[in-house]
Enzyme design. Structure first.
Site, mmCIF file in Angstrom:
data_model
loop_
_atom_site.group_PDB
_atom_site.id
_atom_site.type_symbol
_atom_site.label_atom_id
_atom_site.label_comp_id
_atom_site.label_asym_id
_atom_site.label_seq_id
_atom_site.Cartn_x
_atom_site.Cartn_y
_atom_site.Cartn_z
ATOM 1 N N ASP A 123 0.600 -1.185 -0.079
ATOM 2 C CA ASP A 123 -0.062 -0.156 0.040
ATOM 3 C C ASP A 123 0.751 0.924 -0.226
ATOM 4 O OD1 ASP A 123 -2.873 0.668 -0.051
ATOM 5 O OD2 ASP A 123 -2.527 1.355 1.580
ATOM 6 N N ASP A 174 -3.468 -4.034 -5.582
ATOM 7 C CA ASP A 174 -3.016 -2.139 -5.727
ATOM 8 C C ASP A 174 -0.748 -2.698 -6.166
ATOM 9 O OD1 ASP A 174 -5.579 -1.499 -5.218
ATOM 10 O OD2 ASP A 174 -5.272 -1.326 -3.238
ATOM 11 N N ASP A 224 -12.406 1.495 4.982
ATOM 12 C CA ASP A 224 -10.711 1.622 4.301
ATOM 13 C C ASP A 224 -9.994 2.339 5.562
ATOM 14 O OD1 ASP A 224 -12.043 0.440 1.817
ATOM 15 O OD2 ASP A 224 -13.041 2.557 1.722
#
Length: 365
Positions: free
Chosen positions: A150, A188, A336
Protein backbone atom coordinates in the site's frame (compact mmCIF):
# COMPACT_ATOMS: atom_id res chain seq x y z
CA UNK A 1 -8.06 -2.35 2.89
CA UNK A 2 -6.29 -4.73 5.26
CA UNK A 3 -9.00 -6.81 7.00
CA UNK A 4 -9.22 -8.49 10.37
CA UNK A 5 -8.11 -12.09 11.03
CA UNK A 6 -9.82 -15.23 12.18
CA UNK A 7 -10.00 -15.02 15.93
CA UNK A 8 -10.07 -18.29 17.82
CA UNK A 9 -7.54 -21.11 18.25
CA UNK A 10 -6.86 -23.78 15.67
CA UNK A 11 -7.31 -26.54 18.24
CA UNK A 12 -9.47 -29.37 16.92
CA UNK A 13 -10.17 -27.61 13.62
CA UNK A 14 -8.34 -30.14 11.47
CA UNK A 15 -10.31 -32.91 13.16
CA UNK A 16 -13.54 -31.03 12.53
CA UNK A 17 -12.67 -30.69 8.85
CA UNK A 18 -11.77 -34.37 8.45
CA UNK A 19 -14.98 -35.49 10.13
CA UNK A 20 -16.98 -33.19 7.88
CA UNK A 21 -15.25 -34.49 4.78
CA UNK A 22 -16.24 -38.05 5.61
CA UNK A 23 -19.86 -37.18 6.39
CA UNK A 24 -22.85 -37.79 4.14
CA UNK A 25 -22.92 -35.83 0.90
CA UNK A 26 -26.28 -34.37 1.95
CA UNK A 27 -25.00 -33.16 5.30
CA UNK A 28 -24.09 -29.48 5.82
CA UNK A 29 -20.88 -29.49 7.86
CA UNK A 30 -19.84 -27.24 10.69
CA UNK A 31 -17.58 -24.44 9.56
CA UNK A 32 -15.47 -21.66 10.94
CA UNK A 33 -14.87 -18.28 9.48
CA UNK A 34 -13.05 -15.07 8.99
CA UNK A 35 -12.94 -12.00 11.11
CA UNK A 36 -10.24 -9.73 9.68
CA UNK A 37 -8.54 -7.02 11.76
CA UNK A 38 -5.55 -4.86 10.96
CA UNK A 39 -4.26 -4.52 14.50
CA UNK A 40 -5.07 -7.91 15.98
CA UNK A 41 -2.41 -10.32 17.19
CA UNK A 42 -1.79 -13.76 15.78
CA UNK A 43 -5.20 -15.40 15.82
CA UNK A 44 -6.79 -18.17 13.83
CA UNK A 45 -9.81 -20.23 12.93
CA UNK A 46 -12.45 -21.24 15.41
CA UNK A 47 -13.89 -24.76 15.38
CA UNK A 48 -17.25 -23.58 16.67
CA UNK A 49 -20.16 -25.35 14.98
CA UNK A 50 -21.95 -23.12 12.49
CA UNK A 51 -23.81 -23.82 9.26
CA UNK A 52 -22.21 -23.38 5.87
CA UNK A 53 -23.98 -22.19 2.76
CA UNK A 54 -22.85 -21.18 -0.70
CA UNK A 55 -23.87 -19.09 -3.65
CA UNK A 56 -24.87 -20.94 -6.76
CA UNK A 57 -22.63 -21.08 -9.80
CA UNK A 58 -23.48 -21.15 -13.47
CA UNK A 59 -22.68 -24.35 -15.32
CA UNK A 60 -21.86 -22.64 -18.61
CA UNK A 61 -18.22 -23.42 -19.38
CA UNK A 62 -15.91 -21.01 -21.13
CA UNK A 63 -12.96 -21.89 -23.29
CA UNK A 64 -10.46 -20.88 -20.62
CA UNK A 65 -7.10 -22.41 -20.04
CA UNK A 66 -6.25 -24.96 -17.41
CA UNK A 67 -7.40 -28.42 -16.47
CA UNK A 68 -10.98 -29.45 -15.91
CA UNK A 69 -12.56 -28.19 -19.14
CA UNK A 70 -14.10 -31.53 -20.04
CA UNK A 71 -17.24 -33.24 -18.85
CA UNK A 72 -17.70 -35.79 -16.11
CA UNK A 73 -15.64 -36.58 -13.08
CA UNK A 74 -12.52 -34.77 -14.32
CA UNK A 75 -14.27 -31.42 -14.56
CA UNK A 76 -12.74 -28.82 -12.27
CA UNK A 77 -15.09 -28.42 -9.27
CA UNK A 78 -14.68 -24.64 -9.39
CA UNK A 79 -16.85 -24.70 -12.50
CA UNK A 80 -19.81 -26.39 -10.85
CA UNK A 81 -19.87 -25.73 -7.11
CA UNK A 82 -20.81 -22.57 -5.25
CA UNK A 83 -18.55 -20.17 -3.40
CA UNK A 84 -17.79 -20.80 0.27
CA UNK A 85 -19.84 -18.71 2.70
CA UNK A 86 -18.11 -18.21 6.03
CA UNK A 87 -20.51 -17.76 8.91
CA UNK A 88 -18.01 -15.84 11.02
CA UNK A 89 -17.63 -12.93 8.67
CA UNK A 90 -18.35 -9.69 10.58
CA UNK A 91 -21.71 -9.12 8.92
CA UNK A 92 -22.81 -12.33 10.67
CA UNK A 93 -21.00 -12.08 13.98
CA UNK A 94 -22.08 -8.51 14.68
CA UNK A 95 -25.60 -9.94 14.97
CA UNK A 96 -27.59 -7.27 13.12
CA UNK A 97 -30.35 -8.94 11.10
CA UNK A 98 -30.66 -5.87 8.88
CA UNK A 99 -27.28 -6.84 7.40
CA UNK A 100 -28.29 -10.37 6.42
CA UNK A 101 -28.07 -9.49 2.72
CA UNK A 102 -24.32 -9.11 3.28
CA UNK A 103 -24.00 -11.99 5.74
CA UNK A 104 -25.36 -14.66 3.40
CA UNK A 105 -22.86 -14.00 0.62
CA UNK A 106 -19.41 -15.46 0.00
CA UNK A 107 -16.53 -13.16 0.96
CA UNK A 108 -12.79 -13.61 0.70
CA UNK A 109 -10.44 -14.62 3.49
CA UNK A 110 -7.58 -12.10 3.58
CA UNK A 111 -4.14 -13.40 4.50
CA UNK A 112 -1.65 -10.94 5.96
CA UNK A 113 1.73 -11.73 7.46
CA UNK A 114 1.05 -9.50 10.46
CA UNK A 115 -1.66 -11.76 11.86
CA UNK A 116 -0.91 -15.01 10.03
CA UNK A 117 2.89 -15.19 10.31
CA UNK A 118 5.07 -17.64 8.46
CA UNK A 119 5.03 -20.33 11.15
CA UNK A 120 1.21 -20.33 11.22
CA UNK A 121 -0.22 -19.43 7.82
CA UNK A 122 0.08 -22.92 6.31
CA UNK A 123 -2.24 -24.39 8.93
CA UNK A 124 -4.71 -21.51 8.66
CA UNK A 125 -4.98 -21.95 4.89
CA UNK A 126 -5.06 -25.74 5.05
CA UNK A 127 -7.85 -25.85 7.61
CA UNK A 128 -9.89 -23.17 5.86
CA UNK A 129 -9.71 -24.96 2.52
CA UNK A 130 -10.58 -28.26 4.23
CA UNK A 131 -13.74 -26.67 5.60
CA UNK A 132 -14.69 -25.33 2.19
CA UNK A 133 -14.13 -28.76 0.67
CA UNK A 134 -16.30 -30.32 3.36
CA UNK A 135 -19.05 -27.89 2.40
CA UNK A 136 -18.44 -28.70 -1.30
CA UNK A 137 -17.77 -25.03 -1.98
CA UNK A 138 -14.90 -23.03 -3.44
CA UNK A 139 -12.91 -20.83 -1.04
CA UNK A 140 -11.65 -17.39 -2.02
CA UNK A 141 -8.36 -16.17 -0.57
CA UNK A 142 -6.49 -12.89 -0.83
CA UNK A 143 -2.70 -12.91 -0.52
CA UNK A 144 -1.74 -9.46 0.74
CA UNK A 145 1.74 -9.13 2.19
CA UNK A 146 4.05 -7.80 -0.53
CA UNK A 147 6.90 -5.71 0.97
CA UNK A 148 6.00 -2.00 1.07
CA UNK A 149 2.33 -2.91 0.81
CA UNK A 150 0.00 0.00 0.00
CA UNK A 151 3.05 2.26 -0.37
CA UNK A 152 2.69 3.71 3.12
CA UNK A 153 -1.04 4.47 2.91
CA UNK A 154 -3.97 3.20 5.00
CA UNK A 155 -3.02 -0.51 4.71
CA UNK A 156 0.74 -0.09 4.95
CA UNK A 157 2.79 -3.08 6.05
CA UNK A 158 3.60 -6.44 4.51
CA UNK A 159 6.68 -8.61 4.69
CA UNK A 160 9.93 -7.02 5.81
CA UNK A 161 11.87 -8.04 2.72
CA UNK A 162 11.91 -10.33 -0.30
CA UNK A 163 13.27 -13.34 1.58
CA UNK A 164 10.59 -13.21 4.26
CA UNK A 165 7.87 -12.74 1.64
CA UNK A 166 9.03 -15.78 -0.32
CA UNK A 167 9.15 -17.88 2.83
CA UNK A 168 5.62 -16.80 3.75
CA UNK A 169 4.25 -17.46 0.24
CA UNK A 170 5.80 -20.94 0.30
CA UNK A 171 3.80 -21.69 3.44
CA UNK A 172 0.59 -20.33 1.89
CA UNK A 173 1.19 -22.60 -1.09
CA UNK A 174 1.78 -25.55 1.22
CA UNK A 175 -1.58 -24.88 2.86
CA UNK A 176 -3.33 -24.69 -0.51
CA UNK A 177 -1.84 -27.91 -1.86
CA UNK A 178 -4.53 -30.53 -2.42
CA UNK A 179 -7.33 -27.95 -2.69
CA UNK A 180 -8.70 -25.77 -5.50
CA UNK A 181 -9.22 -22.22 -4.25
CA UNK A 182 -9.46 -18.90 -6.03
CA UNK A 183 -6.63 -16.55 -5.03
CA UNK A 184 -6.55 -12.80 -5.58
CA UNK A 185 -2.89 -11.82 -5.49
CA UNK A 186 -1.65 -8.58 -3.93
CA UNK A 187 -4.29 -5.89 -4.44
CA UNK A 188 -2.81 -2.59 -5.67
CA UNK A 189 0.76 -3.93 -5.97
CA UNK A 190 0.97 -3.35 -9.73
CA UNK A 191 -1.21 -0.21 -10.08
CA UNK A 192 0.86 1.52 -7.39
CA UNK A 193 4.00 1.15 -9.52
CA UNK A 194 5.06 4.67 -10.38
CA UNK A 195 3.82 6.12 -7.12
CA UNK A 196 6.58 8.09 -5.35
CA UNK A 197 5.98 6.04 -2.19
CA UNK A 198 6.82 2.76 -3.95
CA UNK A 199 10.30 1.71 -4.93
CA UNK A 200 12.15 -1.31 -6.36
CA UNK A 201 9.83 -1.99 -9.30
CA UNK A 202 11.89 -4.91 -10.62
CA UNK A 203 11.98 -6.57 -7.21
CA UNK A 204 8.23 -6.16 -6.79
CA UNK A 205 7.48 -7.72 -10.16
CA UNK A 206 9.85 -10.60 -9.46
CA UNK A 207 8.11 -11.33 -6.16
CA UNK A 208 4.70 -11.29 -7.82
CA UNK A 209 5.94 -13.70 -10.48
CA UNK A 210 7.31 -15.97 -7.77
CA UNK A 211 3.96 -15.95 -5.97
CA UNK A 212 1.93 -16.61 -9.13
CA UNK A 213 4.09 -19.65 -9.94
CA UNK A 214 4.09 -21.07 -6.43
CA UNK A 215 0.39 -20.65 -5.76
CA UNK A 216 -0.65 -21.90 -9.20
CA UNK A 217 1.53 -24.98 -8.84
CA UNK A 218 -0.17 -25.68 -5.52
CA UNK A 219 -3.60 -25.82 -7.23
CA UNK A 220 -4.95 -22.27 -6.99
CA UNK A 221 -6.51 -20.24 -9.75
CA UNK A 222 -4.44 -17.10 -9.28
CA UNK A 223 -5.85 -13.73 -10.34
CA UNK A 224 -3.18 -11.04 -10.32
CA UNK A 225 -4.57 -7.69 -9.24
CA UNK A 226 -4.74 -5.18 -12.10
CA UNK A 227 -6.28 -2.18 -10.35
CA UNK A 228 -9.50 -0.80 -11.77
CA UNK A 229 -10.88 1.08 -14.75
CA UNK A 230 -10.45 4.52 -13.15
CA UNK A 231 -6.86 4.00 -11.96
CA UNK A 232 -4.95 5.78 -14.69
CA UNK A 233 -2.73 5.90 -16.55
CA UNK A 234 -2.77 2.22 -17.38
CA UNK A 235 -1.41 2.15 -20.90
CA UNK A 236 1.71 0.30 -19.70
CA UNK A 237 -0.06 -1.98 -17.26
CA UNK A 238 -0.25 -4.97 -19.58
CA UNK A 239 3.54 -5.15 -19.78
CA UNK A 240 3.80 -4.94 -15.98
CA UNK A 241 1.27 -7.77 -15.69
CA UNK A 242 3.29 -9.88 -18.12
CA UNK A 243 6.49 -9.28 -16.19
CA UNK A 244 4.63 -10.18 -12.98
CA UNK A 245 3.63 -13.56 -14.44
CA UNK A 246 -0.03 -13.09 -15.30
CA UNK A 247 0.31 -15.68 -18.07
CA UNK A 248 1.42 -18.26 -15.53
CA UNK A 249 -1.79 -17.93 -13.52
CA UNK A 250 -5.49 -17.86 -14.29
CA UNK A 251 -5.85 -14.16 -15.02
CA UNK A 252 -6.59 -10.78 -13.44
CA UNK A 253 -8.69 -9.37 -10.64
CA UNK A 254 -10.08 -5.86 -10.98
CA UNK A 255 -11.93 -3.33 -8.83
CA UNK A 256 -10.72 -4.85 -5.55
CA UNK A 257 -12.08 -2.71 -2.70
CA UNK A 258 -13.23 -0.12 -5.23
CA UNK A 259 -16.50 1.11 -6.67
CA UNK A 260 -16.32 1.08 -10.47
CA UNK A 261 -19.30 -0.28 -12.41
CA UNK A 262 -19.29 -3.81 -13.73
CA UNK A 263 -19.67 -2.47 -17.25
CA UNK A 264 -16.56 -0.31 -16.93
CA UNK A 265 -14.58 -3.17 -15.37
CA UNK A 266 -15.49 -5.55 -18.17
CA UNK A 267 -14.40 -2.95 -20.71
CA UNK A 268 -11.16 -2.50 -18.79
CA UNK A 269 -10.60 -6.26 -18.75
CA UNK A 270 -11.19 -6.39 -22.50
CA UNK A 271 -8.63 -3.62 -23.00
CA UNK A 272 -6.03 -5.46 -20.90
CA UNK A 273 -6.59 -8.76 -22.69
CA UNK A 274 -6.16 -7.02 -26.03
CA UNK A 275 -2.95 -5.35 -24.88
CA UNK A 276 -1.65 -8.60 -23.39
CA UNK A 277 -2.35 -10.45 -26.62
CA UNK A 278 -0.16 -7.93 -28.46
CA UNK A 279 2.77 -8.96 -26.28
CA UNK A 280 2.15 -12.68 -26.45
CA UNK A 281 -0.08 -13.40 -23.43
CA UNK A 282 -3.42 -15.04 -24.23
CA UNK A 283 -6.19 -16.88 -22.39
CA UNK A 284 -6.37 -14.39 -19.51
CA UNK A 285 -9.58 -14.53 -17.46
CA UNK A 286 -11.03 -11.87 -15.17
CA UNK A 287 -12.81 -11.69 -11.85
CA UNK A 288 -14.40 -8.43 -10.66
CA UNK A 289 -14.97 -7.30 -7.09
CA UNK A 290 -18.64 -6.26 -7.00
CA UNK A 291 -18.90 -5.92 -3.23
CA UNK A 292 -19.48 -2.15 -3.30
CA UNK A 293 -20.02 -1.11 -6.91
CA UNK A 294 -23.80 -0.81 -6.95
CA UNK A 295 -23.90 2.99 -7.28
CA UNK A 296 -24.88 4.01 -10.83
CA UNK A 297 -22.42 6.93 -11.02
CA UNK A 298 -19.30 6.48 -8.86
CA UNK A 299 -17.38 9.61 -7.95
CA UNK A 300 -13.81 9.56 -9.22
CA UNK A 301 -11.20 9.85 -6.48
CA UNK A 302 -13.62 9.40 -3.57
CA UNK A 303 -12.51 5.94 -2.41
CA UNK A 304 -12.35 5.96 1.41
CA UNK A 305 -15.78 4.93 2.72
CA UNK A 306 -17.66 7.05 0.16
CA UNK A 307 -21.13 8.01 1.34
CA UNK A 308 -22.69 7.27 -2.06
CA UNK A 309 -21.42 3.67 -2.39
CA UNK A 310 -23.95 0.83 -2.54
CA UNK A 311 -23.78 -2.95 -2.43
CA UNK A 312 -23.09 -4.52 -5.81
CA UNK A 313 -24.21 -7.71 -7.53
CA UNK A 314 -23.92 -10.93 -5.55
CA UNK A 315 -20.75 -13.00 -5.98
CA UNK A 316 -21.10 -15.76 -8.53
CA UNK A 317 -18.87 -17.67 -10.95
CA UNK A 318 -20.36 -17.33 -14.44
CA UNK A 319 -17.64 -18.37 -16.96
CA UNK A 320 -18.92 -16.05 -19.65
CA UNK A 321 -16.26 -15.33 -22.26
CA UNK A 322 -13.38 -13.52 -20.56
CA UNK A 323 -15.26 -13.16 -17.29
CA UNK A 324 -14.81 -15.98 -14.80
CA UNK A 325 -17.04 -14.39 -12.21
CA UNK A 326 -18.00 -11.75 -9.68
CA UNK A 327 -16.48 -11.90 -6.21
CA UNK A 328 -16.90 -9.99 -2.97
CA UNK A 329 -13.23 -9.50 -2.21
CA UNK A 330 -13.68 -6.54 0.11
CA UNK A 331 -15.99 -7.27 3.06
CA UNK A 332 -18.94 -4.86 2.72
CA UNK A 333 -19.23 -2.89 5.97
CA UNK A 334 -15.51 -2.90 6.76
CA UNK A 335 -13.71 0.41 6.74
CA UNK A 336 -11.15 1.69 4.24
CA UNK A 337 -9.69 4.08 6.81
CA UNK A 338 -10.65 6.75 9.33
CA UNK A 339 -12.60 8.87 6.84
CA UNK A 340 -16.32 9.58 6.31
CA UNK A 341 -17.33 8.17 9.67
CA UNK A 342 -15.33 4.96 9.45
CA UNK A 343 -12.80 3.54 11.93
CA UNK A 344 -9.32 2.28 11.01
CA UNK A 345 -8.80 0.24 7.87
CA UNK A 346 -10.32 -3.24 8.02
CA UNK A 347 -12.57 -2.63 11.04
CA UNK A 348 -16.28 -3.37 10.88
CA UNK A 349 -18.74 -0.48 11.16
CA UNK A 350 -22.54 -0.81 11.27
CA UNK A 351 -22.91 2.67 9.84
CA UNK A 352 -20.92 1.74 6.73
CA UNK A 353 -22.96 -1.44 6.21
CA UNK A 354 -26.16 0.60 6.58
CA UNK A 355 -24.99 3.00 3.89
CA UNK A 356 -24.17 0.22 1.44
CA UNK A 357 -27.65 -1.23 1.90
CA UNK A 358 -29.36 2.17 1.59
CA UNK A 359 -30.68 1.92 5.16
CA UNK A 360 -30.97 4.71 7.75
CA UNK A 361 -27.56 5.05 9.30
CA UNK A 362 -27.14 3.67 12.80
CA UNK A 363 -25.02 6.62 13.89
CA UNK A 364 -21.89 4.67 14.81
CA UNK A 365 -19.80 1.55 14.53
Amino acid sequence: MLPRPLRAPLAALATTAVVALTASATMTPDIAGARPQASAATTTIDAAAQKSTGTSTATKADKGKGKGKGKGKNKDPRRTQGLFVDQRMPAVTEGETRHRTIAKRSQALWLGIEYYPTHQVRDVVRDYTFLAAAARKTPVLVVYSIPDRDCGQHSAGGAADAASYKAWVRKVAAGIRGSKPLVVLEPDAIPFIGDPGCEDVADRLALLRFAVKRLSAAGAWVYLDAGHSDWRPYDGRALLLKRAGVGLGRGIATNVSNFRSLRDELAYGTFLRRELKKIGVTGVKQVVDTSRNGAPIPVAGDVINPTWARLGKAPKMVFDGGLDGRLWVKHPGESDGAVNGGPGSGLWCDLLADRLLGLPESGGC
